[in-house]
Design a protein around this motif. Structure first.
Motif, PDB file in Angstrom:
ATOM      1  N   ALA A   1      -1.058   0.689   8.950  1.00 28.32           N
ATOM      2  CA  ALA A   1      -0.778  -0.198   7.823  1.00 28.32           C
ATOM      3  C   ALA A   1      -2.024  -0.583   7.048  1.00 28.32           C
ATOM      4  O   ALA A   1      -1.930  -1.113   5.939  1.00 28.32           O
ATOM      5  N   ASP A   2      -3.188  -0.286   7.595  1.00 26.17           N
ATOM      6  CA  ASP A   2      -4.436  -0.565   6.888  1.00 26.17           C
ATOM      7  C   ASP A   2      -4.854   0.592   5.981  1.00 26.17           C
ATOM      8  O   ASP A   2      -5.874   0.517   5.306  1.00 26.17           O
ATOM      9  N   MET A   3      -4.044   1.642   5.942  1.00 26.18           N
ATOM     10  CA  MET A   3      -4.373   2.819   5.124  1.00 26.18           C
ATOM     11  C   MET A   3      -3.348   2.981   4.002  1.00 26.18           C
ATOM     12  O   MET A   3      -2.140   2.896   4.237  1.00 26.18           O
ATOM     13  N   HIS A   4      -3.832   3.235   2.808  1.00 26.40           N
ATOM     14  CA  HIS A   4      -2.947   3.401   1.648  1.00 26.40           C
ATOM     15  C   HIS A   4      -1.939   4.511   1.850  1.00 26.40           C
ATOM     16  O   HIS A   4      -0.799   4.407   1.388  1.00 26.40           O
ATOM     17  N   ILE A   5      -2.324   5.578   2.522  1.00 26.93           N
ATOM     18  CA  ILE A   5      -1.417   6.717   2.694  1.00 26.93           C
ATOM     19  C   ILE A   5      -0.148   6.308   3.436  1.00 26.93           C
ATOM     20  O   ILE A   5       0.921   6.848   3.186  1.00 26.93           O
ATOM     21  N   GLU A   6      -0.238   5.324   4.317  1.00 32.32           N
ATOM     22  CA  GLU A   6       0.952   4.908   5.058  1.00 32.32           C
ATOM     23  C   GLU A   6       1.979   4.280   4.117  1.00 32.32           C
ATOM     24  O   GLU A   6       3.177   4.471   4.275  1.00 32.32           O
ATOM     25  N   TYR A   7       1.500   3.560   3.104  1.00 33.26           N
ATOM     26  CA  TYR A   7       2.407   2.978   2.113  1.00 33.26           C
ATOM     27  C   TYR A   7       3.023   4.066   1.236  1.00 33.26           C
ATOM     28  O   TYR A   7       4.202   3.997   0.891  1.00 33.26           O
ATOM     29  N   ALA A   8       2.224   5.069   0.890  1.00 32.86           N
ATOM     30  CA  ALA A   8       2.755   6.194   0.113  1.00 32.86           C
ATOM     31  C   ALA A   8       3.805   6.941   0.926  1.00 32.86           C
ATOM     32  O   ALA A   8       4.864   7.310   0.402  1.00 32.86           O
ATOM     33  N   ASN A   9       3.525   7.155   2.206  1.00 29.05           N
ATOM     34  CA  ASN A   9       4.493   7.834   3.067  1.00 29.05           C
ATOM     35  C   ASN A   9       5.790   7.033   3.152  1.00 29.05           C
ATOM     36  O   ASN A   9       6.885   7.583   3.023  1.00 29.05           O
ATOM     37  N   ALA A  10       5.672   5.727   3.369  1.00 27.12           N
ATOM     38  CA  ALA A  10       6.861   4.873   3.451  1.00 27.12           C
ATOM     39  C   ALA A  10       7.644   4.918   2.144  1.00 27.12           C
ATOM     40  O   ALA A  10       8.877   4.991   2.156  1.00 27.12           O
ATOM     41  N   ALA A  11       6.938   4.913   1.023  1.00 28.13           N
ATOM     42  CA  ALA A  11       7.615   4.969  -0.280  1.00 28.13           C
ATOM     43  C   ALA A  11       8.377   6.276  -0.446  1.00 28.13           C
ATOM     44  O   ALA A  11       9.480   6.285  -1.008  1.00 28.13           O
TER      45      ALA A  11
ATOM     46  N   CYS B   1      13.461  13.884   5.740  1.00 26.90           N
ATOM     47  CA  CYS B   1      13.068  15.085   4.992  1.00 26.90           C
ATOM     48  C   CYS B   1      11.932  14.806   4.005  1.00 26.90           C
ATOM     49  O   CYS B   1      11.487  15.720   3.306  1.00 26.90           O
ATOM     50  N   ALA B   2      11.481  13.579   3.936  1.00 24.70           N
ATOM     51  CA  ALA B   2      10.441  13.207   2.967  1.00 24.70           C
ATOM     52  C   ALA B   2       9.087  13.793   3.351  1.00 24.70           C
ATOM     53  O   ALA B   2       8.797  14.000   4.528  1.00 24.70           O
ATOM     54  N   PRO B   3       8.258  14.038   2.346  1.00 24.51           N
ATOM     55  CA  PRO B   3       6.899  14.490   2.649  1.00 24.51           C
ATOM     56  C   PRO B   3       6.086  13.349   3.247  1.00 24.51           C
ATOM     57  O   PRO B   3       6.241  12.191   2.852  1.00 24.51           O
TER      58      PRO B   3
ATOM     59  N   LEU C   1      13.669  -5.912  14.972  1.00 20.29           N
ATOM     60  CA  LEU C   1      13.572  -4.484  14.642  1.00 20.29           C
ATOM     61  C   LEU C   1      13.427  -3.598  15.875  1.00 20.29           C
ATOM     62  O   LEU C   1      13.447  -2.380  15.744  1.00 20.29           O
ATOM     63  N   ASN C   2      13.263  -4.220  17.039  1.00 21.47           N
ATOM     64  CA  ASN C   2      12.995  -3.443  18.255  1.00 21.47           C
ATOM     65  C   ASN C   2      11.801  -2.527  18.011  1.00 21.47           C
ATOM     66  O   ASN C   2      11.811  -1.345  18.345  1.00 21.47           O
ATOM     67  N   LEU C   3      10.786  -3.097  17.410  1.00 22.09           N
ATOM     68  CA  LEU C   3       9.633  -2.340  16.924  1.00 22.09           C
ATOM     69  C   LEU C   3       8.680  -1.979  18.062  1.00 22.09           C
ATOM     70  O   LEU C   3       8.251  -2.848  18.808  1.00 22.09           O
ATOM     71  N   PRO C   4       8.352  -0.694  18.185  1.00 24.11           N
ATOM     72  CA  PRO C   4       7.382  -0.298  19.211  1.00 24.11           C
ATOM     73  C   PRO C   4       6.008  -0.926  18.938  1.00 24.11           C
ATOM     74  O   PRO C   4       5.665  -1.217  17.791  1.00 24.11           O
ATOM     75  N   GLU C   5       5.246  -1.091  19.974  1.00 19.42           N
ATOM     76  CA  GLU C   5       3.896  -1.653  19.881  1.00 19.42           C
ATOM     77  C   GLU C   5       3.057  -0.837  18.902  1.00 19.42           C
ATOM     78  O   GLU C   5       3.111   0.389  18.877  1.00 19.42           O
ATOM     79  N   GLY C   6       2.293  -1.538  18.067  1.00 21.23           N
ATOM     80  CA  GLY C   6       1.366  -0.873  17.158  1.00 21.23           C
ATOM     81  C   GLY C   6       1.926  -0.550  15.791  1.00 21.23           C
ATOM     82  O   GLY C   6       1.209  -0.051  14.926  1.00 21.23           O
ATOM     83  N   PHE C   7       3.203  -0.825  15.546  1.00 18.07           N
ATOM     84  CA  PHE C   7       3.804  -0.552  14.239  1.00 18.07           C
ATOM     85  C   PHE C   7       3.889  -1.836  13.417  1.00 18.07           C
ATOM     86  O   PHE C   7       4.131  -2.919  13.958  1.00 18.07           O
ATOM     87  N   THR C   8       3.717  -1.694  12.100  1.00 18.27           N
ATOM     88  CA  THR C   8       3.799  -2.802  11.157  1.00 18.27           C
ATOM     89  C   THR C   8       4.844  -2.467  10.098  1.00 18.27           C
ATOM     90  O   THR C   8       4.786  -1.395   9.486  1.00 18.27           O
ATOM     91  N   PRO C   9       5.821  -3.350   9.860  1.00 14.58           N
ATOM     92  CA  PRO C   9       6.783  -3.112   8.780  1.00 14.58           C
ATOM     93  C   PRO C   9       6.064  -3.024   7.430  1.00 14.58           C
ATOM     94  O   PRO C   9       5.197  -3.844   7.126  1.00 14.58           O
ATOM     95  N   ILE C  10       6.430  -2.001   6.648  1.00 18.23           N
ATOM     96  CA  ILE C  10       5.758  -1.734   5.373  1.00 18.23           C
ATOM     97  C   ILE C  10       6.690  -1.922   4.178  1.00 18.23           C
ATOM     98  O   ILE C  10       6.310  -2.465   3.156  1.00 18.23           O
ATOM     99  N   GLY C  11       7.902  -1.455   4.293  1.00 19.79           N
ATOM    100  CA  GLY C  11       8.855  -1.547   3.191  1.00 19.79           C
ATOM    101  C   GLY C  11      10.255  -1.289   3.704  1.00 19.79           C
ATOM    102  O   GLY C  11      10.446  -0.929   4.869  1.00 19.79           O
ATOM    103  N   SER C  12      11.238  -1.467   2.838  1.00 21.49           N
ATOM    104  CA  SER C  12      12.613  -1.269   3.279  1.00 21.49           C
ATOM    105  C   SER C  12      13.530  -1.011   2.096  1.00 21.49           C
ATOM    106  O   SER C  12      13.159  -1.204   0.938  1.00 21.49           O
ATOM    107  N   ALA C  13      14.731  -0.599   2.446  1.00 24.23           N
ATOM    108  CA  ALA C  13      15.775  -0.403   1.441  1.00 24.23           C
ATOM    109  C   ALA C  13      17.077  -0.964   1.991  1.00 24.23           C
ATOM    110  O   ALA C  13      17.412  -0.747   3.162  1.00 24.23           O
ATOM    111  N   ALA C  14      17.783  -1.696   1.135  1.00 23.63           N
ATOM    112  CA  ALA C  14      19.077  -2.267   1.486  1.00 23.63           C
ATOM    113  C   ALA C  14      20.170  -1.395   0.882  1.00 23.63           C
ATOM    114  O   ALA C  14      19.988  -0.817  -0.200  1.00 23.63           O
ATOM    115  N   PHE C  15      21.298  -1.319   1.582  1.00 22.39           N
ATOM    116  CA  PHE C  15      22.394  -0.461   1.149  1.00 22.39           C
ATOM    117  C   PHE C  15      23.727  -1.173   1.286  1.00 22.39           C
ATOM    118  O   PHE C  15      23.919  -1.979   2.196  1.00 22.39           O
ATOM    119  N   GLY C  16      24.644  -0.860   0.370  1.00 20.06           N
ATOM    120  CA  GLY C  16      25.984  -1.424   0.450  1.00 20.06           C
ATOM    121  C   GLY C  16      26.883  -0.874  -0.635  1.00 20.06           C
ATOM    122  O   GLY C  16      26.436  -0.230  -1.585  1.00 20.06           O
TER     123      GLY C  16
END
Length: 177
Positions: free
Chosen positions: A90-100, A35-37, A140-155
């Motif tokens: 991952a070379d664009m700042h907006i992708e990090y903002a989106n991930a955040a 639901c994030a922008p 991560l079973n990561l599709p081609e062309g994707f780069t991990p940017i950030g994450s959140a741990a839960f427990g």
């Protein structure tokens, strides 16, 4: 929990209980991310990988230990699950903002559900270009062309989930009228 109370309650947890989180709860947390922008509505430029078992979170921790050459590294602090946000741009700042934005929604949803959370960025970033990057992408079973940017741990944790005073460590707030 009301939105502003949830925002005031959320705190980084670094002492999780060794208890698996039910799939239905993880689905609610991940649902909040969806639901994030996202800039220019480029949702297809993002990918979520959910490590939802002790075996998978341990595999992540093992990769971090190998990458850092620190046999006691514990970037998840015992968290039961980790959600990694990856991007095509991952070379664009907006992708990090989106991930955040996705990550913040998950952190708040977890707080509302009384699940502890921790924003995990350094360990994800350290994998990029390292000797374990290929193994990390495979985990991560990561599709081609994707780069991990950030994450959140839960427990689960012993945090009391009550609103705390607003931190005032920002240098200054100016209202320009």
């Amino acid at each position: 929990m009301q939105t502003l109370d949830c925002i005031k309650t959320r705190k980084s947890i670094r002492d999780f209980k060794p208890q698996k989180i039910e799939r239905s709860i993880l689905e609610k947390i991940v649902g909040a991310a969806l639901c994030a922008p996202v800039g220019m509505k480029l949702y297809d430029s993002l990918h979520l990988s959910v490590l939802a078992t002790p075996e998978k979170t341990q595999a992540f921790t093992d990769l971090c230990r190998k990458q850092s050459k620190n046999p006691t590294a514990d970037p998840l602090h015992g968290a039961a699950a980790l959600v990694i946000v990856s991007g095509k741009r991952a070379d664009m700042h907006i992708e990090y903002a989106n991930a955040a934005c996705l990550i913040e929604n998950m952190l708040l949803a977890a707080t509302d559900l009384k699940i502890g959370s921790l924003y995990v960025h350094g360990a994800i970033n350290a994998m990029r270009g390292s000797d374990v990057e290929k193994d990390f992408h495979a985990l991560l079973n990561l599709p081609e062309g994707f780069t991990p940017i950030g994450s959140a741990a839960f427990g689960y944790c012993d945090f009391d989930f009550s609103a705390r005073p607003t931190p005032n460590q920002i240098t200054k707030v100016d209202f320009i009228e």
